[in-house]
Design a protein around this motif. Structure first.
Motif, short mmCIF file in Angstrom:
data_model
loop_
_atom_site.label_atom_id
_atom_site.label_comp_id
_atom_site.label_asym_id
_atom_site.label_seq_id
_atom_site.Cartn_x
_atom_site.Cartn_y
_atom_site.Cartn_z
N LEU A 161 0.82 -1.22 0.00
CA LEU A 161 0.00 0.00 0.00
C LEU A 161 0.85 1.27 0.00
O LEU A 161 0.39 2.32 -0.44
CB LEU A 161 -0.94 0.01 1.21
N MET A 162 2.07 1.17 0.50
CA MET A 162 2.95 2.34 0.52
C MET A 162 3.61 2.60 -0.83
O MET A 162 3.86 3.75 -1.18
CB MET A 162 4.03 2.15 1.60
N ILE A 163 3.87 1.54 -1.60
CA ILE A 163 4.63 1.67 -2.85
C ILE A 163 3.76 1.63 -4.10
O ILE A 163 3.98 2.38 -5.05
CB ILE A 163 5.71 0.56 -2.92
N GLU A 164 2.77 0.76 -4.12
CA GLU A 164 1.96 0.55 -5.33
C GLU A 164 1.37 1.82 -5.91
O GLU A 164 1.41 2.00 -7.14
CB GLU A 164 0.85 -0.47 -5.04
N PRO A 165 0.82 2.73 -5.11
CA PRO A 165 0.19 3.92 -5.72
C PRO A 165 1.13 4.74 -6.61
O PRO A 165 0.68 5.34 -7.58
CB PRO A 165 -0.26 4.75 -4.51
N PHE A 166 2.42 4.72 -6.33
CA PHE A 166 3.35 5.49 -7.15
C PHE A 166 3.44 4.88 -8.56
O PHE A 166 3.52 5.61 -9.55
CB PHE A 166 4.72 5.58 -6.49
N PHE A 167 3.42 3.55 -8.64
CA PHE A 167 3.40 2.89 -9.95
C PHE A 167 2.09 3.21 -10.68
O PHE A 167 2.08 3.52 -11.87
CB PHE A 167 3.57 1.37 -9.81
N SER A 168 0.98 3.14 -9.93
CA SER A 168 -0.33 3.42 -10.55
C SER A 168 -0.44 4.86 -11.03
O SER A 168 -1.03 5.10 -12.08
CB SER A 168 -1.46 3.11 -9.57
N VAL A 169 0.11 5.79 -10.30
CA VAL A 169 0.07 7.20 -10.72
C VAL A 169 0.79 7.36 -12.06
O VAL A 169 0.27 7.97 -12.99
CB VAL A 169 0.67 8.13 -9.64
N VAL A 170 1.98 6.78 -12.16
CA VAL A 170 2.76 6.89 -13.39
C VAL A 170 2.05 6.17 -14.54
O VAL A 170 1.94 6.71 -15.65
CB VAL A 170 4.19 6.35 -13.21
N LEU A 171 1.54 4.97 -14.27
CA LEU A 171 0.85 4.22 -15.33
C LEU A 171 -0.46 4.90 -15.75
O LEU A 171 -0.78 4.94 -16.94
CB LEU A 171 0.57 2.79 -14.88
N THR A 172 -1.20 5.43 -14.78
CA THR A 172 -2.47 6.07 -15.12
C THR A 172 -2.24 7.33 -15.95
O THR A 172 -2.82 7.48 -17.03
CB THR A 172 -3.27 6.41 -13.84
N PHE A 173 -1.41 8.22 -15.46
CA PHE A 173 -1.28 9.51 -16.14
C PHE A 173 -0.27 9.47 -17.29
O PHE A 173 -0.44 10.16 -18.28
CB PHE A 173 -1.03 10.62 -15.12
N GLY A 174 0.74 8.61 -17.19
CA GLY A 174 1.58 8.35 -18.35
C GLY A 174 0.75 7.66 -19.43
O GLY A 174 0.90 7.94 -20.61
N GLY A 175 -0.14 6.77 -18.99
CA GLY A 175 -1.03 6.08 -19.92
C GLY A 175 -1.99 7.02 -20.61
O GLY A 175 -2.30 6.86 -21.79
N ILE A 176 -2.47 8.00 -19.88
CA ILE A 176 -3.35 9.01 -20.49
C ILE A 176 -2.60 9.76 -21.58
O ILE A 176 -3.13 10.01 -22.67
CB ILE A 176 -3.93 9.96 -19.42
N TYR A 177 -1.34 10.09 -21.31
CA TYR A 177 -0.53 10.77 -22.32
C TYR A 177 -0.33 9.87 -23.54
O TYR A 177 -0.45 10.31 -24.69
CB TYR A 177 0.82 11.23 -21.75
N LEU A 178 -0.01 8.59 -23.31
CA LEU A 178 0.19 7.65 -24.42
C LEU A 178 -1.11 7.45 -25.20
O LEU A 178 -1.08 7.38 -26.44
CB LEU A 178 0.73 6.32 -23.91
N LEU A 179 -2.23 7.35 -24.49
CA LEU A 179 -3.53 7.26 -25.16
C LEU A 179 -3.74 8.47 -26.05
O LEU A 179 -4.11 8.34 -27.22
CB LEU A 179 -4.64 7.16 -24.11
N TRP A 180 -3.52 9.65 -25.51
CA TRP A 180 -3.67 10.89 -26.27
C TRP A 180 -2.73 10.92 -27.47
O TRP A 180 -3.08 11.42 -28.54
CB TRP A 180 -3.40 12.09 -25.35
N SER A 181 -1.54 10.30 -27.31
CA SER A 181 -0.55 10.26 -28.39
C SER A 181 -0.90 9.26 -29.48
O SER A 181 -0.20 9.20 -30.50
CB SER A 181 0.83 9.92 -27.83
N GLY A 182 -1.94 8.45 -29.26
CA GLY A 182 -2.36 7.52 -30.30
C GLY A 182 -2.24 6.05 -29.94
O GLY A 182 -2.62 5.19 -30.73
N VAL A 183 -1.71 5.74 -28.78
CA VAL A 183 -1.60 4.34 -28.35
C VAL A 183 -2.90 4.00 -27.62
O VAL A 183 -2.98 3.97 -26.40
CB VAL A 183 -0.37 4.12 -27.43
#
Length: 166
Positions: free
Chosen positions: A107-129
């Protein structure tokens, strides 16, 4: 330094401040989830249309346009910064609880991965992936689970945990 369940021993005024923080933080977090539900209908198609627009859909109830580069960068930047601070503070508080050590570390570490994947993923989605919308949803669900589990663990430790005397 490792804490071994000290939160239940904190002075009453510190416990009240932590509890107030968790309550107000939760109001903000769940308000954000309400916004996500409203803008995406909590579906992969809704996530995609929120960031990429839906102008080709003549039957769309609400017309949406693709976010501009500055809009997407602002969304990603603001959310990564603010959520990393939120989850850092939660991790610090959670570190003082006596919940299962492996679950606590998760619970202490996982959210940091999810934050990067969620918002990095939003950027990648916007970029066409576009398939990344599924990663955005999965990581968002995992981030929400972590938030709920962490806040409930902290509240339980603050209000109900009593250390057993040896």
């Amino acid at each position: 330094m490792e804490f071994h369940g000290l939160i239940h021993q904190f002075p009453k005024e510190i416990k009240i401040v932590i509890l107030a923080f968790i309550i107000v933080l939760s109001i903000g977090f769940y308000g954000g989830l309400s916004f996500v539900r409203n803008t995406t209908s909590m579906s992969s198609a809704g996530v995609e249309s929120h960031y990429l627009g839906n102008e080709e859909d003549e039957d769309a109830e609400i017309m949406k346009f693709k976010k501009s580069e500055s809009e997407i960068l602002t969304i990603v930047h603001n959310h990564i910064l603010s959520l990393s601070v939120i989850f850092f503070l939660l991790a610090l508080i959670l570190s003082t609880t006596s919940i299962n050590k492996k679950f606590k570390y998760f619970l202490m570490i996982e959210p940091f991965f999810s934050v990067v994947l969620t918002f990095g993923g939003i950027y990648l989605l916007w970029s066409g992936v576009t398939w990344f919308k599924y990663i955005v949803i999965l990581s968002g669900v995992l981030m929400t689970f972590s938030f709920i589990a962490a806040t409930l663990s902290i509240i339980y430790q603050l209000l109900f945990y009593k250390k057993v005397k040896n």
